[in-house]
Scaffold this active site. Sequence first.
Site, PDB file in Angstrom:
ATOM      1  CD1 TRP A 573      -2.402  -1.683  -0.265  1.00 38.88           C
ATOM      2  CD2 TRP A 573      -2.951  -1.347   1.614  1.00 38.88           C
ATOM      3  NE1 TRP A 573      -3.315  -2.517  -0.043  1.00 38.88           N
ATOM      4  CE2 TRP A 573      -3.816  -2.579   1.211  1.00 38.88           C
ATOM      5  CE3 TRP A 573      -3.344  -1.293   3.204  1.00 38.88           C
ATOM      6  CZ2 TRP A 573      -4.968  -3.216   1.959  1.00 38.88           C
ATOM      7  CZ3 TRP A 573      -4.272  -1.842   3.846  1.00 38.88           C
ATOM      8  CH2 TRP A 573      -5.172  -2.825   3.224  1.00 38.88           C
ATOM      9  CG  HIS A 706     -17.167  -4.695   4.665  1.00 42.37           C
ATOM     10  ND1 HIS A 706     -16.899  -6.327   4.942  1.00 42.37           N
ATOM     11  CD2 HIS A 706     -16.072  -4.292   4.478  1.00 42.37           C
ATOM     12  CE1 HIS A 706     -15.615  -6.200   5.176  1.00 42.37           C
ATOM     13  NE2 HIS A 706     -15.084  -5.159   4.379  1.00 42.37           N
TER      14      HIS A 706
HETATM   15  N1  GLN Z   1      -6.385  -3.719  12.951  1.00 39.14           N
HETATM   16  C1  GLN Z   1      -6.972  -2.927  11.499  1.00 39.14           C
HETATM   17  C2  GLN Z   1      -8.380  -2.403  12.053  1.00 39.14           C
HETATM   18  O1  GLN Z   1      -8.926  -2.966  12.925  1.00 39.14           O
HETATM   19  C3  GLN Z   1      -7.015  -3.703  10.525  1.00 39.14           C
HETATM   20  C4  GLN Z   1      -7.692  -3.201   9.354  1.00 39.14           C
HETATM   21  C5  GLN Z   1      -7.908  -4.176   8.226  1.00 39.14           C
HETATM   22  O2  GLN Z   1      -7.685  -5.205   8.119  1.00 39.14           O
HETATM   23  N2  GLN Z   1      -7.885  -3.494   6.916  1.00 39.14           N
HETATM   24  O3  GLN Z   1      -8.839  -1.488  11.479  1.00 39.14           O
END
Ligand code: GLN
EC number: 2.1.1.14
Length: 767
Positions: A573, A706
């Site tokens: 990323w 989500h």
């Molecule tokens: N530890 C991160 C969170 O809880 C993990 C985020 C992710 O997996 N994209 O936000």
Amino acid sequence: MALSHSLGFPRIGRDRELKKALEAHWRGELDEAGLRAVGQRLRAEHWQLQKDAGIDLLPVGDFAWYDQVLGHSLAFGVIPERFRSAGGKPTLETLFAMARGAVANKSSGNCCSGAHAQELTKWFDTNYHYLVPEFGVDQQFALSWEQLFEEVEEARALGHQVKPVLIGPLTYLWLGKAKGADFDRLELLERLLPVYGEILQRLAGQGVEWVQIDEPILVLDLPQDWKNAFERAYNLIQREPCKKLIATYFGGLEDNLGLAANLPVDGLHIDLVRAPEQYPTILDRLPAYKVLSLGVVNGRNVWRCDMDKALAVLRHAHERLGERLWVAPSCSLLHSPVDLAREDQLDAELKSWLAFAVQKCQEVAVLGRALEAPDDAAVQAALEASRTVQAARAASTRIHKPEVQARLAAILPRHAQRQSPFAERIGKQRERLQLPVLPTTSIGSFPQTSAIRLARQAFKQGKLGAADYLEAMHGEIHEAIRTQERLGLDVLVHGEAERNDMVEYFAEQLDGYAFTRFGWVQSYGSRCVKPAVIVGDLSRPQAMSVEWIRYAQSLTDKVVKGMLTGPVTMLMWSFPREDVAREVQARQLALAIRDEVMDLEAAGIKIIQIDEAAFREGLPLRRAAWQHYLDWATEAFRLTASGVRDETQIHTHMCYSEFNDVIEAIAAMDADVITIETSRSDMELLEAFERFDYPNEIGPGVYDIHSPRVPDSAEMANLLRKAARRIPLERLWVNPDCGLKTRAWPETEAALVNMVAAARQLRAELA
Ligand code: GLN
Ligand code: ZN
């Protein structure tokens, strides 16, 4: 002359104008005419920027209101039933409903009430996401959207020489999904091709000479019937007007090289950044009538091109091909930020090393000119500047850190190996942690409320003092701990209130990273990301997260788990370096984060989670390259995790469920516990466990974060029962699918209450 062209330009605008206009439109603050005016202005500006940079042939059709694949679905009339309105032709409202879903019974308009959005997925191995076309068995295709022709008209009215860009029929079908019945979408090809014919005829009628047809699937491992279909399709398409350039990118043609070279079209573009070995092989295969476009400027990264290196290839090609050689970026510039000139806060040295889309167009144009007029003063100056930059970077102490390289050289196999095998250390961990069966936990973040965001922003801008910021964050952590205790969770988290983003937060604290102000790249729709830039050798000057976690642990007798982002995700990323291999950068990140792991352990933290959300998306496009990637990615994770004592429990987290083909590598990471997404696929993931006995502990997510929907505890208990059929109870954890930062508190609490209840019920049932 060697023509210079661009395969596509970013559409978001130098100041993300498109994002802002789209969001204003969706909020009802900007009407359709206003939105269209912004689009038109952006297109005009982008053509002008490319033309001023010296590009001869400008792309049109690279603009999209949300996504270019979705634009094609509209153009071809691939509009699922739920988005059809009585009125016939699709509208912008239809397009946005397909992209984002539609509210039920919305009073304005008559389209798509309550329809769920189309699926969104990654565009090849980029961080761009497209909307997956949905095909029905009796799918019909009909030209249904005029945008491309309107934009060609627009460009011509401005006096530009343009080359429309289309996604090719095979790539378009490949990217879509058969819905409803099980059928082979390749069967739709014959029905789809007439629409391409119609489009090409319309474009020819508008005076278009060249059309770019993107077929990036030619760099994938293709089944034989798809390869055959290429010949069939282009034998039909060749009868249609316009000269056709087939564009391939993101990798090498390899076994498809002969196929691609011999398609009955007028030109071929190949990506020499990703796959330089395709040159000069391609020369032997390319028919003598064809144009060859060489992508020598990286369309996916932010670094200036090494002009001498590119020119060495181009000069050779120019001698052989003359006017049949075209010069281009490797792929569409959609994947690079817009304009480096906007960066007003980068130091001059770093800025001199970078190139965004506008600058990449300049590089392409200069390379083209260098072939014709090597003695031209401007060409000479540009080449000289490029040499200066390359030399400065090669010698820079800002990039090359002997201490980091020495540490890397001293890595031994045992550094990537826990002291004892899992079977041994898990006993010690259970002894120390004293958790119930089916321990409950979360993935790390809690809702990022506006209070949190405002405090962080104020602190960054210097409006909130360090002490006040610390107090505000401590307040959030305190709240998070109390809430989790009240809800009855077993392993607590501090909530990640201090983190804007799981990569940026750590990148900002590492040496070797740099940040831009305007380096935005479209991720999907109106969403943009601004990846950090890995500039040099990476190291950690001091602890990054320890104080927050230590504070959280001081507030409770329950175990608090520390939260880190893993090396592979940090790399995937970010914009990586181009002067060292990705695996070297991953190893440097691994050592830096390993130091943090050790500091957390020393601070008394008993569980440390190292998130690898991007582990799977790093997989190469070609299967043959998978193992090499999996080897170094796995090693980087183990290097990060393996310094700790047996008693310290290492967790990892991944937010997807397609594990079947990489389960061995996931097991080889040897995390004590892995938490993963599964609820959306109804525990489909667990199929992987039929074939492969995953040895360590696992927390398959029991609810989908989500969506704001709160499933009841019976539903979660059901998922747990399913999981318990595959995974022994003593190795099962109970947690949501992913972090909760995008959710609000009420639904978060409600869901966690149900989750804890489900775990308790299962404990009672199965004990
Ligand atoms: N530890 C991160 C969170 O809880 C993990 C985020 C992710 O997996 N994209 O936000
Ligand atoms: Zn996740």
